[in-house]
Design a protein around this motif. Structure first.
Motif, PDB file in Angstrom:
ATOM      1  N   ILE A 142      26.594  39.582  40.715  1.00 52.62           N
ATOM      2  CA  ILE A 142      26.286  40.911  40.181  1.00 52.62           C
ATOM      3  C   ILE A 142      24.805  41.040  39.831  1.00 52.62           C
ATOM      4  O   ILE A 142      24.192  42.083  40.054  1.00 52.62           O
ATOM      5  N   SER A 143      24.201  39.946  39.334  1.00 52.97           N
ATOM      6  CA  SER A 143      22.759  39.994  39.054  1.00 52.97           C
ATOM      7  C   SER A 143      21.985  40.317  40.314  1.00 52.97           C
ATOM      8  O   SER A 143      21.027  41.085  40.288  1.00 52.97           O
ATOM      9  N   VAL A 181      34.166  43.763  35.092  1.00 44.75           N
ATOM     10  CA  VAL A 181      33.491  43.412  36.342  1.00 44.75           C
ATOM     11  C   VAL A 181      33.447  44.579  37.324  1.00 44.75           C
ATOM     12  O   VAL A 181      32.383  44.971  37.804  1.00 44.75           O
ATOM     13  N   GLU A 182      34.615  45.171  37.606  1.00 47.38           N
ATOM     14  CA  GLU A 182      34.612  46.201  38.641  1.00 47.38           C
ATOM     15  C   GLU A 182      33.830  47.434  38.211  1.00 47.38           C
ATOM     16  O   GLU A 182      33.172  48.069  39.023  1.00 47.38           O
ATOM     17  N   SER A 183      33.892  47.763  36.925  1.00 46.37           N
ATOM     18  CA  SER A 183      33.143  48.937  36.473  1.00 46.37           C
ATOM     19  C   SER A 183      31.637  48.726  36.680  1.00 46.37           C
ATOM     20  O   SER A 183      30.910  49.666  36.989  1.00 46.37           O
ATOM     21  N   LEU A 184      31.177  47.479  36.525  1.00 43.80           N
ATOM     22  CA  LEU A 184      29.763  47.176  36.784  1.00 43.80           C
ATOM     23  C   LEU A 184      29.427  47.387  38.247  1.00 43.80           C
ATOM     24  O   LEU A 184      28.390  47.971  38.592  1.00 43.80           O
ATOM     25  N   LEU A 188      26.743  49.974  39.883  1.00 46.79           N
ATOM     26  CA  LEU A 188      25.633  49.552  40.747  1.00 46.79           C
ATOM     27  C   LEU A 188      25.701  50.230  42.103  1.00 46.79           C
ATOM     28  O   LEU A 188      24.693  50.671  42.646  1.00 46.79           O
ATOM     29  N   LYS A 189      26.919  50.329  42.653  1.00 46.00           N
ATOM     30  CA  LYS A 189      27.066  50.967  43.963  1.00 46.00           C
ATOM     31  C   LYS A 189      26.708  52.446  43.895  1.00 46.00           C
ATOM     32  O   LYS A 189      26.327  53.040  44.896  1.00 46.00           O
ATOM     33  N   ILE A 228      35.534  40.432  44.982  1.00 51.01           N
ATOM     34  CA  ILE A 228      35.542  40.718  46.418  1.00 51.01           C
ATOM     35  C   ILE A 228      36.102  42.118  46.677  1.00 51.01           C
ATOM     36  O   ILE A 228      35.514  42.922  47.404  1.00 51.01           O
ATOM     37  N   ILE A 229      37.232  42.411  46.042  1.00 48.70           N
ATOM     38  CA  ILE A 229      37.860  43.730  46.256  1.00 48.70           C
ATOM     39  C   ILE A 229      36.923  44.842  45.779  1.00 48.70           C
ATOM     40  O   ILE A 229      36.776  45.869  46.424  1.00 48.70           O
ATOM     41  N   ALA A 230      36.261  44.610  44.642  1.00 50.00           N
ATOM     42  CA  ALA A 230      35.380  45.646  44.089  1.00 50.00           C
ATOM     43  C   ALA A 230      34.263  45.979  45.071  1.00 50.00           C
ATOM     44  O   ALA A 230      33.910  47.145  45.249  1.00 50.00           O
ATOM     45  N   TYR A 231      33.713  44.950  45.728  1.00 53.31           N
ATOM     46  CA  TYR A 231      32.631  45.214  46.674  1.00 53.31           C
ATOM     47  C   TYR A 231      33.147  45.819  47.964  1.00 53.31           C
ATOM     48  O   TYR A 231      32.439  46.549  48.655  1.00 53.31           O
TER      49      TYR A 231
END
Lengths: 246, 121
Positions: A142-143, A181-184, A188-189, A228-231
């Motif tokens: 994420i960084s 995690v996914e909200s981050l 970002l996306k 992985i799913i989030a991306y």
């Protein structure tokens, strides 16, 4: 401070936190006088809601437990509908020190989302084994996409600015690790900027911390999957970076 | 006698699906896969030759294996569809829960009066 206290809504997702809620609310008043506090009671079966009302907070009661993600999306929706410019998320169990709220707010001048991070120098909070690897993995990936060092992606102590509020009011995952995690990744996306402020964690007043080797291994697996799913998930076209909202 | 068991069971299954549809206990999109399964079974049980030819053409030693694999695949598909629908329902329930909390909160601070809604009279 760029944001006035009246523009700030402090949202505390709470599930059976009667032991700590009053103390946490009083602590907020001490550090941020006059702040608007919203306790989102996520289907508690104890007296969390009554105590929170008596301590001067607004209380929203979900009819049953839907998890931190659901409680927080509610908080963002409520903030968006009522014209708040900043949402501070803070645990009701007393782990997060409200003394850091002004510092989080100051950093919102440069970022859309500011995380109160546990492994950034302040405090002595430590983890080991698979949990540490999982947090390291999350942090590294994420960084990189944030172009900014984020050491604690699973922290539930955050400040969201106006753009983050609008985004999260529409799209805030309720799944496991979705609220952190996914909200981050979603932020970002969608082209939001994320930064962090080092914070020290305190001992919980009530509740039990969950840490054993097996649970940590499961956490590692689920964290990697969630990442992985989030991306892989497509970005909602309405939230594309640089896309003008109608 | 055994020749009739297959067709009879298939017809019974089709009859159950149709009655459930008529009573609105089953929506057609949920019935689709079951109907496809039942009609295929009926067809194959009346013309077993097709099954024999198809399985030997596909290289199955025992024709029954083809039936079992198709049945399993059907079950898997239906199960997956149910999981997807369940997720969909959970999301809707979650949104409703949030909306209810918002209404109750606004009601408690006097912004909206829930008793103003004609439905609640």
């Amino acid at each position: 401070m760029a944001f006035e206290v009246k523009d700030v809504l402090i949202v505390l997702p709470a599930f059976n936190e009667q032991a700590s809620i009053v103390h946490t609310l009083n602590d907020i008043d001490k550090n941020v006088p006059g702040a608007n506090k919203l306790v989102v009671d996520d289907g508690s079966t104890d007296k969390t809601a009554d105590y929170a009302r008596q301590a001067g907070a607004q209380v929203a009661q979900l009819p049953f437990n839907i998890g931190v993600g659901g409680a927080m999306r509610f908080g963002f929706r409520h903030a968006s509908r009522n014209g708040y410019k900043v949402v501070i998320q803070l645990d009701a169990d007393g782990q997060h020190d409200p003394a850091y709220i002004p510092e989080l707010l100051r950093n919102l001048d440069q970022s859309d989302l500011v995380i109160g991070a546990r492994f950034a120098g302040e405090g002595d909070y430590e983890v080991h084994g698979p949990r540490k690897w999982a947090m390291g993995l999350l942090s590294t990936v994420i960084s990189r996409s944030a172009n900014s060092k984020l050491t604690d992606t699973t922290s539930g102590f955050r400040a969201s600015g106006p753009r983050a509020i609008e985004l999260f009011a529409k799209d805030y995952p309720a799944e496991y690790l979705g609220d952190t995690v996914e909200s981050l990744v979603i932020a970002l996306k969608s082209g939001l900027t994320v930064s962090q402020v080092p914070v020290a964690m305190r001992k919980r007043i009530g509740g039990q911390p969950s840490q054993n080797a097996w649970q940590s291994a499961v956490f590692l697996f689920r964290a990697a999957t969630a990442l992985i799913i989030a991306y892989m998930r497509p970005t909602d076209p309405a939230n594309e970076p640089h896309g003008e909202k109608s | 006698m055994t020749y009739f068991i297959g067709p009879i069971l298939s017809i019974a299954l089709i009859a159950i699906i149709v009655t459930q549809l008529m009573r609105k206990r089953l929506r057609e999109r949920h019935a689709l896969w079951w109907a496809i399964g039942a009609i295929t079974t009926l067809f194959l049980s009346i013309f077993p030759g097709i099954l024999l030819n198809l399985s030997s053409w596909l290289g199955f030693v025992a024709p029954l294996n083809l039936v079992l694999i198709l049945g399993l695949a059907l079950m898997l598909l239906v199960n997956l569809q149910h999981s997807a629908e369940l997720t969909d329902l959970e999301n809707k329930v979650r949104t409703l829960a949030e909306e209810i909390a918002e209404l109750k909160l606004e009601d408690s601070i006097g912004k909206v009066n829930v008793s103003d809604f004609p439905e609640s009279n």
